[in-house]
Write a protein that holds these residues in place. Structure first.
Motif, PDB file in Angstrom:
ATOM      1  N   GLN A 199      67.038  21.354  80.926  1.00  6.87           N
ATOM      2  CA  GLN A 199      67.036  21.683  79.501  1.00  6.87           C
ATOM      3  C   GLN A 199      67.116  23.189  79.271  1.00  6.87           C
ATOM      4  O   GLN A 199      67.833  23.650  78.377  1.00  6.87           O
ATOM      5  N   ILE A 200      66.381  23.948  80.055  1.00  5.11           N
ATOM      6  CA  ILE A 200      66.418  25.408  79.928  1.00  5.11           C
ATOM      7  C   ILE A 200      67.814  25.925  80.229  1.00  5.11           C
ATOM      8  O   ILE A 200      68.360  26.765  79.504  1.00  5.11           O
ATOM      9  N   ASN A 201      68.424  25.413  81.282  1.00 10.74           N
ATOM     10  CA  ASN A 201      69.769  25.866  81.650  1.00 10.74           C
ATOM     11  C   ASN A 201      70.816  25.478  80.612  1.00 10.74           C
ATOM     12  O   ASN A 201      71.800  26.186  80.408  1.00 10.74           O
ATOM     13  N   GLU A 202      70.599  24.357  79.936  1.00  6.69           N
ATOM     14  CA  GLU A 202      71.577  23.891  78.943  1.00  6.69           C
ATOM     15  C   GLU A 202      71.424  24.593  77.600  1.00  6.69           C
ATOM     16  O   GLU A 202      72.421  24.956  76.968  1.00  6.69           O
ATOM     17  N   HIS A 203      70.183  24.794  77.158  1.00  8.48           N
ATOM     18  CA  HIS A 203      69.969  25.209  75.771  1.00  8.48           C
ATOM     19  C   HIS A 203      69.460  26.638  75.576  1.00  8.48           C
ATOM     20  O   HIS A 203      69.489  27.124  74.435  1.00  8.48           O
ATOM     21  N   SER A 204      68.970  27.278  76.604  1.00  7.90           N
ATOM     22  CA  SER A 204      68.379  28.607  76.428  1.00  7.90           C
ATOM     23  C   SER A 204      69.304  29.698  76.966  1.00  7.90           C
ATOM     24  O   SER A 204      70.306  29.401  77.621  1.00  7.90           O
ATOM     25  N   PRO A 205      68.965  30.958  76.740  1.00  7.83           N
ATOM     26  CA  PRO A 205      69.776  32.062  77.291  1.00  7.83           C
ATOM     27  C   PRO A 205      69.560  32.269  78.784  1.00  7.83           C
ATOM     28  O   PRO A 205      70.231  33.104  79.387  1.00  7.83           O
ATOM     29  N   LEU A 206      68.612  31.542  79.395  1.00 12.80           N
ATOM     30  CA  LEU A 206      68.299  31.735  80.802  1.00 12.80           C
ATOM     31  C   LEU A 206      69.059  30.766  81.708  1.00 12.80           C
ATOM     32  O   LEU A 206      69.362  29.643  81.325  1.00 12.80           O
ATOM     33  N   GLN A 207      69.317  31.232  82.927  1.00 10.07           N
ATOM     34  CA  GLN A 207      69.797  30.376  84.004  1.00 10.07           C
ATOM     35  C   GLN A 207      68.709  30.364  85.066  1.00 10.07           C
ATOM     36  O   GLN A 207      68.301  31.417  85.561  1.00 10.07           O
ATOM     37  N   VAL A 208      68.212  29.182  85.408  1.00 12.00           N
ATOM     38  CA  VAL A 208      67.041  29.052  86.274  1.00 12.00           C
ATOM     39  C   VAL A 208      67.376  28.247  87.516  1.00 12.00           C
ATOM     40  O   VAL A 208      68.078  27.243  87.453  1.00 12.00           O
ATOM     41  N   SER A 209      66.868  28.711  88.644  1.00  9.89           N
ATOM     42  CA  SER A 209      66.862  27.918  89.868  1.00  9.89           C
ATOM     43  C   SER A 209      65.435  27.901  90.386  1.00  9.89           C
ATOM     44  O   SER A 209      64.630  28.758  90.026  1.00  9.89           O
ATOM     45  N   TRP A 210      65.114  26.943  91.225  1.00  9.78           N
ATOM     46  CA  TRP A 210      63.737  26.855  91.689  1.00  9.78           C
ATOM     47  C   TRP A 210      63.671  26.300  93.105  1.00  9.78           C
ATOM     48  O   TRP A 210      64.607  25.684  93.603  1.00  9.78           O
ATOM     49  N   SER A 211      62.553  26.580  93.743  1.00  9.02           N
ATOM     50  CA  SER A 211      62.298  26.090  95.092  1.00  9.02           C
ATOM     51  C   SER A 211      60.806  25.819  95.210  1.00  9.02           C
ATOM     52  O   SER A 211      60.042  26.085  94.285  1.00  9.02           O
ATOM     53  N   GLN A 212      60.392  25.293  96.325  1.00  8.44           N
ATOM     54  CA  GLN A 212      58.983  25.002  96.522  1.00  8.44           C
ATOM     55  C   GLN A 212      58.457  25.713  97.770  1.00  8.44           C
ATOM     56  O   GLN A 212      59.206  26.017  98.686  1.00  8.44           O
ATOM     57  N   ARG A 213      57.170  25.988  97.769  1.00  7.67           N
ATOM     58  CA  ARG A 213      56.534  26.648  98.908  1.00  7.67           C
ATOM     59  C   ARG A 213      55.369  25.789  99.374  1.00  7.67           C
ATOM     60  O   ARG A 213      54.604  25.269  98.559  1.00  7.67           O
ATOM     61  N   LYS A 214      55.248  25.658 100.681  1.00  9.57           N
ATOM     62  CA  LYS A 214      54.205  24.826 101.249  1.00  9.57           C
ATOM     63  C   LYS A 214      53.085  25.682 101.832  1.00  9.57           C
ATOM     64  O   LYS A 214      53.303  26.788 102.312  1.00  9.57           O
ATOM     65  N   THR A 215      51.891  25.142 101.770  1.00 13.37           N
ATOM     66  CA  THR A 215      50.756  25.680 102.509  1.00 13.37           C
ATOM     67  C   THR A 215      50.387  24.601 103.510  1.00 13.37           C
ATOM     68  O   THR A 215      49.863  23.543 103.131  1.00 13.37           O
ATOM     69  N   GLY A 216      50.688  24.848 104.779  1.00 17.53           N
ATOM     70  CA  GLY A 216      50.580  23.778 105.760  1.00 17.53           C
ATOM     71  C   GLY A 216      51.698  22.782 105.526  1.00 17.53           C
ATOM     72  O   GLY A 216      52.864  23.145 105.441  1.00 17.53           O
ATOM     73  N   ARG A 217      51.341  21.529 105.360  1.00 10.11           N
ATOM     74  CA  ARG A 217      52.356  20.488 105.124  1.00 10.11           C
ATOM     75  C   ARG A 217      52.439  20.096 103.661  1.00 10.11           C
ATOM     76  O   ARG A 217      53.244  19.253 103.282  1.00 10.11           O
ATOM     77  N   ARG A 218      51.618  20.701 102.830  1.00  2.32           N
ATOM     78  CA  ARG A 218      51.536  20.306 101.422  1.00  2.32           C
ATOM     79  C   ARG A 218      52.258  21.312 100.530  1.00  2.32           C
ATOM     80  O   ARG A 218      52.113  22.529 100.705  1.00  2.32           O
ATOM     81  N   VAL A 219      53.036  20.797  99.573  1.00  2.03           N
ATOM     82  CA  VAL A 219      53.666  21.664  98.578  1.00  2.03           C
ATOM     83  C   VAL A 219      52.585  22.169  97.631  1.00  2.03           C
ATOM     84  O   VAL A 219      51.896  21.374  96.984  1.00  2.03           O
ATOM     85  N   THR A 220      52.424  23.493  97.563  1.00  4.83           N
ATOM     86  CA  THR A 220      51.356  24.067  96.742  1.00  4.83           C
ATOM     87  C   THR A 220      51.868  24.970  95.632  1.00  4.83           C
ATOM     88  O   THR A 220      51.137  25.229  94.666  1.00  4.83           O
ATOM     89  N   HIS A 221      53.097  25.471  95.758  1.00  2.00           N
ATOM     90  CA  HIS A 221      53.614  26.412  94.772  1.00  2.00           C
ATOM     91  C   HIS A 221      55.072  26.090  94.443  1.00  2.00           C
ATOM     92  O   HIS A 221      55.821  25.585  95.293  1.00  2.00           O
ATOM     93  N   LEU A 222      55.469  26.404  93.223  1.00  5.54           N
ATOM     94  CA  LEU A 222      56.865  26.344  92.810  1.00  5.54           C
ATOM     95  C   LEU A 222      57.320  27.762  92.501  1.00  5.54           C
ATOM     96  O   LEU A 222      56.587  28.533  91.874  1.00  5.54           O
ATOM     97  N   VAL A 223      58.523  28.096  92.936  1.00  2.88           N
ATOM     98  CA  VAL A 223      59.067  29.442  92.749  1.00  2.88           C
ATOM     99  C   VAL A 223      60.307  29.338  91.869  1.00  2.88           C
ATOM    100  O   VAL A 223      61.255  28.607  92.197  1.00  2.88           O
ATOM    101  N   PHE A 224      60.291  30.062  90.764  1.00  2.00           N
ATOM    102  CA  PHE A 224      61.395  30.037  89.800  1.00  2.00           C
ATOM    103  C   PHE A 224      62.093  31.393  89.791  1.00  2.00           C
ATOM    104  O   PHE A 224      61.454  32.431  89.608  1.00  2.00           O
ATOM    105  N   ASP A 225      63.395  31.370  90.007  1.00  2.89           N
ATOM    106  CA  ASP A 225      64.220  32.574  89.878  1.00  2.89           C
ATOM    107  C   ASP A 225      65.109  32.389  88.657  1.00  2.89           C
ATOM    108  O   ASP A 225      65.722  31.328  88.484  1.00  2.89           O
ATOM    109  N   PHE A 226      65.180  33.404  87.827  1.00  2.00           N
ATOM    110  CA  PHE A 226      65.900  33.238  86.562  1.00  2.00           C
ATOM    111  C   PHE A 226      66.423  34.581  86.058  1.00  2.00           C
ATOM    112  O   PHE A 226      65.972  35.656  86.447  1.00  2.00           O
TER     113      PHE A 226
END
Length: 275
Positions: A199-226
């Protein structure tokens, strides 16, 4: 060129914990964009929004806006928000305040119009902001059909100058007040993150991509580049010779808040030369 309606929120409110429906968000943001920044605002001021206003902003059918307005407005009166203020000084613990968005809701039968007053506790997070606040144009989120997308957009705009934000997964779940919903990371990404980013990429002035970061084997953080979308190329010929309403509308969509026609044309001309 007339300055478009803007939304100003303190960063503490951007990172507050609450849950609102899409229509509740639209009502609140339409009223927040009316808060005056050139004078002291009290909790006696009434802000008004109509179904026609919301339909025009969001590009939806006015019949749908009418049918949803009253229900959303009455529900909004009962909504709470949890704000956390960081301590000023070492050794002090954060202060947590639970308050309401509005103290009064008035639904005008037959007019499709809502009037509201913000609570006294809420006003410091909306007015007379001089530091630690986030702003964006109301039009940036008006056509989004996901309440999560609006929240995520605000969280990214808070870090607009950096173009990257890393958010702890549990913190984001708390801010969105998801409680026990979408407990698995697979479901969380499918039903919350992926639709919001789309929705952000379609309707807003921003272009966003994202990835995830793990602590050990568990996903603990999301990283957004925009960053801002690259504007469509506009030729010098179209800038100088096309004066009809269609071309003006196309140009207005590329304008930055407060930018005059002359400034817009100069900026696009410089960009076309660089390309």
């Amino acid at each position: 060129m007339e300055t478009p309606p803007m939304v100003y929120k303190s960063n503490a409110l951007i990172e507050a914990a609450y849950r609102l429906s899409l229509q509740e968000q639209r009502i609140l943001l339409a009223c927040i964009s009316q808060v005056r920044r050139d004078e002291v605002v009290t909790d006696e001021v009434l802000y008004s929004v109509t179904a026609a206003d919301l339909a025009q902003l969001s590009g939806t059918a006015i019949e749908a806006a009418y049918s949803e307005l009253k229900t959303a407005a009455l529900r909004l009166k009962r909504r709470e928000v949890r704000l956390t203020e960081e301590p000023n000084g070492k050794g002090r613990k954060p202060k947590v305040m639970i308050t309401s968005w509005v103290q009064t809701i008035i639904y005008c039968e037959g007019e499709g119009r809502v009037e509201l007053r913000f609570t006294k506790d809420m006003l410091p997070y909306l007015t007379e902001l001089t530091r630690q606040f986030t702003k964006y144009a109301l039009a940036d989120v008006a056509k989004m059909n996901s309440a999560h997308a609006i929240r995520l957009y605000e969280l990214l705009m808070q870090w607009d100058s950096l173009g990257r934000r890393e958010i702890e997964l549990d913190q984001l779940r708390d801010w969105l007040q998801l409680e026990s919903r979408y407990p698995s990371i697979k479901d969380f990404k499918k039903w919350v993150i992926e639709p919001a980013v789309a929705q952000i990429n379609e309707h807003s002035p921003l272009q966003v991509s994202w990835s995830q970061r793990k602590t050990g084997r568990r996903v603990t953080h999301l990283v957004f580049d925009f960053g801002p979308k690259k504007p469509a190329k506009v030729s010098r010929k179209s800038l100088t010779k096309r004066n009809d309403s269609e071309s003006n509308a196309e140009l207005a969509a590329l304008a930055r808040p407060g930018e005059s026609w002359e400034q817009l044309r100069d900026r696009l001309n410089r960009m076309s030369k660089v390309d």
